[in-house]
Scaffold this active site. Structure first.
Site, short mmCIF file in Angstrom:
data_model
loop_
_atom_site.label_atom_id
_atom_site.label_comp_id
_atom_site.label_asym_id
_atom_site.label_seq_id
_atom_site.Cartn_x
_atom_site.Cartn_y
_atom_site.Cartn_z
N HIS A 195 63.89 26.91 25.23
CA HIS A 195 64.77 26.00 24.49
C HIS A 195 65.38 26.66 23.26
CE1 HIS A 195 66.44 22.24 23.18
NE2 HIS A 195 65.69 22.19 22.09
N SER A 217 70.62 21.76 20.74
CA SER A 217 69.70 20.62 20.85
C SER A 217 70.29 19.41 20.13
CB SER A 217 68.33 21.03 20.30
OG SER A 217 67.32 20.17 20.76
#
Length: 252
Positions: free
Chosen positions: A233, A84
């Site tokens: 995620h 990320s």
């Protein structure tokens, strides 16, 4: 800036960068397996974990922080992995200093611009009355008014520390709140890294889309793209075994 990091294992150096609101601790379960084959450097990025706080917070300074760490540790060339926000730092670093990166792994983020989408989390974190809070349960209750998912609250509250006066944030919450738009910044148009690159997405995540493929090709022409099945995620927390296997296969 001298970053906090933990070093374990032996072999070629693999540096791992965490995501927004995270810390190096998020990667321990992965590191415990990978340390059998690599020298792991788990890093707290600035304004996170036990690394120093600073008013300046963007990818340019985070890249220079990492360069300073490599020079201090005598690391000429590394395997570099980031998730990320850490993946964006890794991309910015690899395109700025391609000679320092042997292989690059980017977990669930693309080179493009991402609009701000952490407002509810920031509102929740800023709502916690640190001085009046007596327990982690109280902090969780306050955060729960904004964030209903227990797993996300548990992840965020890992950044809640204590000193002699009570609870404190390990993250630099005021600076992150003020500069949150920096996290979504895209790579510069001319940025390019031609070394082997693995983009590793979660099959249930929408952070890497089909529409991102031209950007992947433009900035990282020697790229591969794989998706971890049944992962969102936070793929390293949801499917650690699959992530470990994929990372080892790519680096070997």
């Amino acid at each position: 800036m001298t970053l906090n990091f933990k070093n374990l294992g032996s072999g070629k150096p693999l540096v791992i960068l965490h995501g927004l609101f995270g810390s190096l601790d998020n990667w321990f379960s992965i590191a415990r397996e990978l340390e059998k084959h690599y020298t792991l450097y788990l890093v707290d990025q600035r304004n996170h974990g036990d690394s120093p706080h600073a008013d300046e917070w963007n990818y340019r300074v985070m890249v220079e922080d990492l360069k300073e760490l490599l020079e201090a540790e005598g690391l000429d060339k590394i395997y570099l992995m980031g998730h990320s926000m850490g993946g964006k730092t890794a991309m910015f670093f690899a395109t700025a200093y391609p000679e320092r990166v042997e292989k690059l792994i980017v977990a669930d983020i693309a080179p493009r611009y991402y609009p701000i989408h952490h407002q509810t989390i920031l509102e929740g974190l800023n709502s916690i009355d640190l001085k009046g809070t007596k327990s982690r349960k109280e902090a969780d209750d306050q955060l729960g008014e904004y964030i209903h998912e227990l797993g996300i609250r548990q992840f965020l509250l890992k950044s809640l520390g204590r000193n002699t006066e009570g609870f404190i944030w390990k993250i630099n919450l005021p600076v992150i709140t003020k500069n949150i738009e920096e996290v979504g910044k895209a790579l510069p148009e001319e940025a390019k890294y031609e070394g082997p690159t693995l983009f590793l997405g979660g099959s249930n995540s929408n952070y890497i889309k089909q529409s991102d493929l031209p950007d992947l090709e433009k900035h990282f022409p020697n790229y591969e793209l794989e998706f971890v099945a049944n992962a969102g995620h936070w793929l390293h927390a949801e499917r650690p075994e699959a992530v470990i296997e994929t990372v080892r296969r790519f680096l070997e």
